[in-house]
Each structure stands twice: as C-alpha cells, then as structure tokens.
Scaffold this active site. Structure first.
Site, mmCIF file in Angstrom:
data_model
loop_
_atom_site.group_PDB
_atom_site.id
_atom_site.type_symbol
_atom_site.label_atom_id
_atom_site.label_comp_id
_atom_site.label_asym_id
_atom_site.label_seq_id
_atom_site.Cartn_x
_atom_site.Cartn_y
_atom_site.Cartn_z
ATOM 1 N N THR A 138 0.615 -1.151 -0.080
ATOM 2 C CA THR A 138 0.000 0.203 0.062
ATOM 3 C C THR A 138 0.897 1.193 -0.068
ATOM 4 O O THR A 138 2.193 1.005 0.408
ATOM 5 C CB THR A 138 -0.848 -0.031 1.380
ATOM 6 O OG1 THR A 138 -1.560 1.338 1.591
ATOM 7 C CG2 THR A 138 -0.021 -0.437 2.472
ATOM 8 N N ASP A 139 0.258 2.130 -0.378
ATOM 9 C CA ASP A 139 0.971 3.570 -0.166
ATOM 10 C C ASP A 139 0.870 4.106 0.974
ATOM 11 O O ASP A 139 1.687 4.954 1.134
ATOM 12 C CB ASP A 139 0.142 4.641 -1.198
ATOM 13 C CG ASP A 139 -1.292 4.961 -0.966
ATOM 14 O OD1 ASP A 139 -1.867 4.256 -0.052
ATOM 15 O OD2 ASP A 139 -1.678 5.918 -1.657
ATOM 16 N N GLU A 140 0.513 3.552 2.173
ATOM 17 C CA GLU A 140 0.200 3.892 3.310
ATOM 18 C C GLU A 140 1.416 3.806 4.121
ATOM 19 O O GLU A 140 1.700 4.267 5.019
ATOM 20 C CB GLU A 140 -0.910 3.327 4.092
ATOM 21 C CG GLU A 140 -2.247 3.474 3.356
ATOM 22 C CD GLU A 140 -3.671 3.205 4.319
ATOM 23 O OE1 GLU A 140 -3.645 2.823 5.536
ATOM 24 O OE2 GLU A 140 -4.684 2.811 3.671
ATOM 25 N N TYR A 163 -1.920 -0.687 10.801
ATOM 26 C CA TYR A 163 -1.859 -1.666 9.517
ATOM 27 C C TYR A 163 -0.717 -1.176 8.781
ATOM 28 O O TYR A 163 0.040 -2.032 8.042
ATOM 29 C CB TYR A 163 -3.367 -1.090 8.898
ATOM 30 C CG TYR A 163 -3.202 -1.154 7.339
ATOM 31 C CD1 TYR A 163 -3.106 -2.659 6.840
ATOM 32 C CD2 TYR A 163 -3.198 -0.367 6.497
ATOM 33 C CE1 TYR A 163 -3.192 -2.895 5.623
ATOM 34 C CE2 TYR A 163 -3.261 -0.446 5.166
ATOM 35 C CZ TYR A 163 -3.188 -2.078 4.576
ATOM 36 O OH TYR A 163 -3.294 -2.036 3.383
ATOM 37 N N LYS A 167 2.277 -3.578 7.222
ATOM 38 C CA LYS A 167 2.673 -3.559 5.644
ATOM 39 C C LYS A 167 4.053 -3.238 5.567
ATOM 40 O O LYS A 167 4.825 -4.002 4.777
ATOM 41 C CB LYS A 167 1.631 -2.875 4.713
ATOM 42 C CG LYS A 167 0.219 -3.367 4.955
ATOM 43 C CD LYS A 167 0.121 -4.738 4.349
ATOM 44 C CE LYS A 167 0.390 -4.540 2.974
ATOM 45 N NZ LYS A 167 0.064 -6.102 2.462
HETATM 46 P P1 NAD Z 1 -9.170 -7.829 1.850
HETATM 47 O O1 NAD Z 1 -9.344 -7.412 3.435
HETATM 48 O O2 NAD Z 1 -10.475 -7.432 1.083
HETATM 49 O O3 NAD Z 1 -8.821 -9.245 1.541
HETATM 50 C C1 NAD Z 1 -7.940 -10.163 2.211
HETATM 51 C C2 NAD Z 1 -7.949 -11.497 2.046
HETATM 52 O O4 NAD Z 1 -6.736 -12.373 2.735
HETATM 53 C C3 NAD Z 1 -9.293 -12.159 2.668
HETATM 54 O O5 NAD Z 1 -9.720 -13.083 1.707
HETATM 55 C C4 NAD Z 1 -8.593 -12.987 3.866
HETATM 56 O O6 NAD Z 1 -9.500 -13.834 4.094
HETATM 57 C C5 NAD Z 1 -7.303 -13.270 3.293
HETATM 58 N N1 NAD Z 1 -6.269 -13.617 4.704
HETATM 59 C C6 NAD Z 1 -6.335 -12.639 5.750
HETATM 60 N N2 NAD Z 1 -5.568 -13.406 6.558
HETATM 61 C C7 NAD Z 1 -5.048 -14.630 5.956
HETATM 62 C C8 NAD Z 1 -3.974 -15.454 6.413
HETATM 63 N N3 NAD Z 1 -3.527 -15.407 7.427
HETATM 64 N N4 NAD Z 1 -3.683 -16.600 5.538
HETATM 65 C C9 NAD Z 1 -4.594 -16.407 4.453
HETATM 66 N N5 NAD Z 1 -5.256 -15.598 3.888
HETATM 67 C C10 NAD Z 1 -5.473 -14.612 4.853
HETATM 68 O O7 NAD Z 1 -7.892 -7.047 1.428
HETATM 69 P P2 NAD Z 1 -7.793 -6.260 0.027
HETATM 70 O O8 NAD Z 1 -8.510 -4.820 0.154
HETATM 71 O O9 NAD Z 1 -8.253 -7.033 -1.055
HETATM 72 O O10 NAD Z 1 -6.302 -6.041 0.120
HETATM 73 C C11 NAD Z 1 -5.250 -7.145 -0.432
HETATM 74 C C12 NAD Z 1 -3.958 -6.663 -0.410
HETATM 75 O O11 NAD Z 1 -3.733 -5.257 -0.969
HETATM 76 C C13 NAD Z 1 -3.478 -6.441 1.158
HETATM 77 O O12 NAD Z 1 -2.328 -6.859 1.346
HETATM 78 C C14 NAD Z 1 -3.620 -4.793 1.401
HETATM 79 O O13 NAD Z 1 -2.569 -4.525 2.085
HETATM 80 C C15 NAD Z 1 -3.086 -4.379 0.068
HETATM 81 N N6 NAD Z 1 -3.568 -3.214 -0.795
HETATM 82 C C16 NAD Z 1 -5.058 -2.785 -0.508
HETATM 83 C C17 NAD Z 1 -5.510 -1.362 -0.952
HETATM 84 C C18 NAD Z 1 -7.064 -1.429 -0.900
HETATM 85 O O14 NAD Z 1 -7.546 -0.127 -1.299
HETATM 86 N N7 NAD Z 1 -7.978 -2.278 -0.597
HETATM 87 C C19 NAD Z 1 -4.736 -0.793 -1.497
HETATM 88 C C20 NAD Z 1 -3.531 -0.879 -1.600
HETATM 89 C C21 NAD Z 1 -2.894 -2.219 -1.099
#
Ligand code: NAD
Length: 355
Positions: A138-140, A163, A167
C-alpha cells in the site's frame, strides 16, 4: 496468450483485490490459479463467479502463517509465480486489534517468503529465472503528505497506523529476501482501491449501502482527507504487468491520478444514487453527518505513477467519475452479494476510536 502453462499462487484470493486479480487471470490469460486463503471475515468466495468447475482454478483454505501446509501446496502445484495479497487490511480494525495484523501481515509474509525460498532453491535454472514473488502493498507505508507533492518509489517509509506499520515491515522483509537470498521479488505499493465486491466496512461500499438504505452517512473529521482512488480492475491489470515485465528486486507505485477528498467521494455517491433512484425525498447529501475523526488519520496520499507508466506501459482505464458510477451501479444491481454479508451478521459499527 499470456501465462500459458504457468501456475500462480494468489494468497488472499477471496478478498477484494485478490478476487479481482483471479477474475482477471482466469478471464484474460491462460494461467492456472491456486487461491490460498484462510477465509477470514473479509473473504467471500461469491466474489469468484465462473471459477467453479474451471480446471484452471484451485482453492486451498490455508493460513499463510502455516509453513507446513504451504510446503505441501508448493510440492503439489510447483508454482511459477506467487502473488501475496493475504492480509488484514482495515486501518480502523488495526487500531483496536493490532495483533492479527502483526501475525498475518508480518509473520505470514515471513512464512510465505521462507517456503517460497526453500521451493525456489530446488528448482532448475530455467524455472528459478522465471519465478517471481510479488508482494502487494500500500501507499500508506509512506505516511502522510501535506498539500503538495507525491509518493514516489524512493519516498522514505513513515507508516503511522498499526496496519501501515505491519505492511511496511513486510515490504522490508520481502526486499531483504532478495538482497540476502536472491529470491526474485517485486513489490508494488498502491493507492486506495474501489470497485465491485468490496467488503462493506470500507468507505465507498459503506456509504453506498447506507445511502441506499437512507441511513446517516458518517464522514470522519472535516471530510477533507485526500486519497488517490484507483478502480480495482485497473489495479489487477497493473499487478499482472508488474509480475510479467517488472524489474526483479524493484518496486512500482500504482495510483489513479484521481485525488479526491472523502467528502467529494461521498457527495459523488449521493449524486449518482439520486440519479439512479430519484426519490420523492430530498437529495441523499442531506444524510451526511460529520463524526469523530480516526486517531492518527493520515491527511493526504497521492502517487507519482510515472515509473509504472513509463516502464510497463500501464495506464488506468477508468477515471474517478467513470469508476465510481460503475461501482455504485454494481452495488445497486448486486444487492444479493452485500445483503448476504449483512444477513450473516456483519454490523457496520464504528471501530478504531481513541480509548
Ligand atoms: P481484503 O481484506 O479484502 O482481503 C484479504 C484476504 O486475505 C481475505 O480474503 C482474507 O481471508 C485473506 N487472509 C487474511 N489473513 C490471511 C491469512 N493469514 N492466510 C491466508 N489468507 C488470509 O484485502 P484487500 O483490500 O483485497 O487487500 C489485499 C492486499 O492489497 C493487502 O495486502 C492490502 O494491504 C493491499 N492493498 C489494499 C488496498 C485497498 O485499497 N484495499 C490498497 C493498496 C494495497
């Protein structure tokens, strides 16, 4: 056709972005995909329509902290690519309960790195050269910007929430596994995503669902925090380009060139819903209420996307206006998807306030 005879591990594939990546890989490439997901509250296998019965899709309910189970999957499927999207992802929850974030985001990434490395070392040279461990971040991790400037790939890390700190830690581990053990890695740092199949706790789906139900729309603080919004399908395309063509050991920032204040986002949702469903009542904007801010709420995120645009030829297809309209319409047309989450007991309660 892309990724013919290639196998991907996608961790967190039942989540918001992971499911978009899997839909894209299955629809637009010839890859075989193994979805490795623990199925936490944020997971939803309904977000993967058309995968059931598809011979290029496999599912394993496995925790990325479980090295033994991961090892079995590596032995069984012999992947060419690992995309790590499994995470605890909600900043507000990380304030009340950071432990799960440390466990999955840091220990889980460490465990996945170790198992990837053991597997990678046993492969022949051709397979070792092709292999990539792609960590999705993430950019965070870069902290908060003032009114000017952008995050680039060389911006120093300064995470402010449990969080983003978890990350940031995992990003550092991934980089170190390349520098120390030569594991071929890529890191991408993306801005806020939005789009279909987004769990209702996050700002945009939360507001759409509340507005559809004509409930108050709670905006944190003064509503002037800025995020750079990216449509999730644009992110999924950027990720597969990064894993296919990105420079090993490098990182790429991904963003939408779409900075909006939170209040602008909520007003846009209200206007679209007023058009789709013109009510006898007044505009949904009247439902907006300002509530106590999130502790440590970063003021502004904005991404300099020059590197990924120049090196990988990626461009976001959706503007904020086109993407938010598609998203609102999707939530109107797919009530079954989010209603099932509410029916299972999810309650949109405020969490992550100062103790
Ligand atoms: P999300 O919370 O929608 O999904 C996370 C998934 O990971 C879920 O299906 C969960 O069951 C699974 N999970 C959690 N813990 C686990 C474990 N220990 N073992 C296996 N599976 C596990 O998250 P998202 O929004 O889809 O984000 C996905 C990735 O992208 C993350 O790493 C997040 O930091 C990054 N990200 C998200 C955003 C955003 O805006 N949502 C932006 C930039 C980066």
């Amino acid at each position: 056709m892309r990724f013919r005879n290639s196998t991907f591990f996608v961790t967190g594939g039942a989540g918001f972005i992971g499911s978009a990546v899997i839909r894209h890989l299955i629809r637009d490439t010839q890859a075989t995909v193994v979805n490795i997901d623990k199925l936490t509250y944020a997971a939803n296998l309904d977000s993967l329509p058309n995968t059931e019965g598809n011979s290029r899709y496999k599912f394993a309910k496995v925790d990325i902290c479980d090295g033994t189970e991961l090892r079995k999957l590596f032995e069984l499927y012999q992947p060419d690519y690992v995309m790590n999207l499994a995470a605890e992802s909600h900043v507000d929850r990380s304030i009340d309960g950071p432990s799960a974030f440390i466990q999955t985001n840091i220990v889980g990434t460490f465990t996945l790195l170790q198992e990837s490395l053991s597997y990678w070392k046993t492969q022949d040279q051709q397979k070792r050269e092709r292999f990539r461990f792609h960590h999705i971040s993430t950019d965070e991790v870069f902290g908060s910007l003032g009114p000017e400037g952008y995050f680039s790939e060389t911006t120093p890390y300064a995470p402010n929430s449990p969080y983003s700190a978890s990350k940031a830690s995992s990003d550092h581990l991934v980089r170190a596994w390349h520098e120390t053990y030569e594991l071929p890695i890529i890191v991408t740092n993306c801005s806020n995503n939005y789009g279909p199949y987004h769990f209702p706790e996050k700002l945009i789906p939360h507001m759409i669902i509340k507005a559809l139900q004509r409930q108050p729309l709670p905006v944190y603080g003064d509503g002037l925090n800025i995020r750079d919004w990216l449509y999730v399908e644009d992110h999924a395309r950027a990720l597969t380009l990064a894993i296919e063509f990105g420079k090993v050991g490098g990182s790429y920032n991904i963003g939408g060139r779409s900075e909006r204040t939170n209040i602008e986002v909520v007003r846009a949702i209200c206007h679209i819903l007023d058009e789709i469903d013109p009510a006898t009542h007044s505009s949904r904007e009247g439902l907006i209420v300002f509530v106590e801010d999130r502790p440590g709420h970063d003021r502004r995120y904005a991404i300099d996307v020059t590197k990924i645009e120049r090196e990988l030829g990626w461009r976001a297809d959706e503007s904020f206006e086109s993407g938010i309209e598609k998203t609102v319409r999707w939530y109107c047309d797919n009530r079954w998807w989010w209603q099932a989450i509410l029916d299972k007991g999810y309650q949109p309660l405020r969490v992550g306030l100062k103790i």
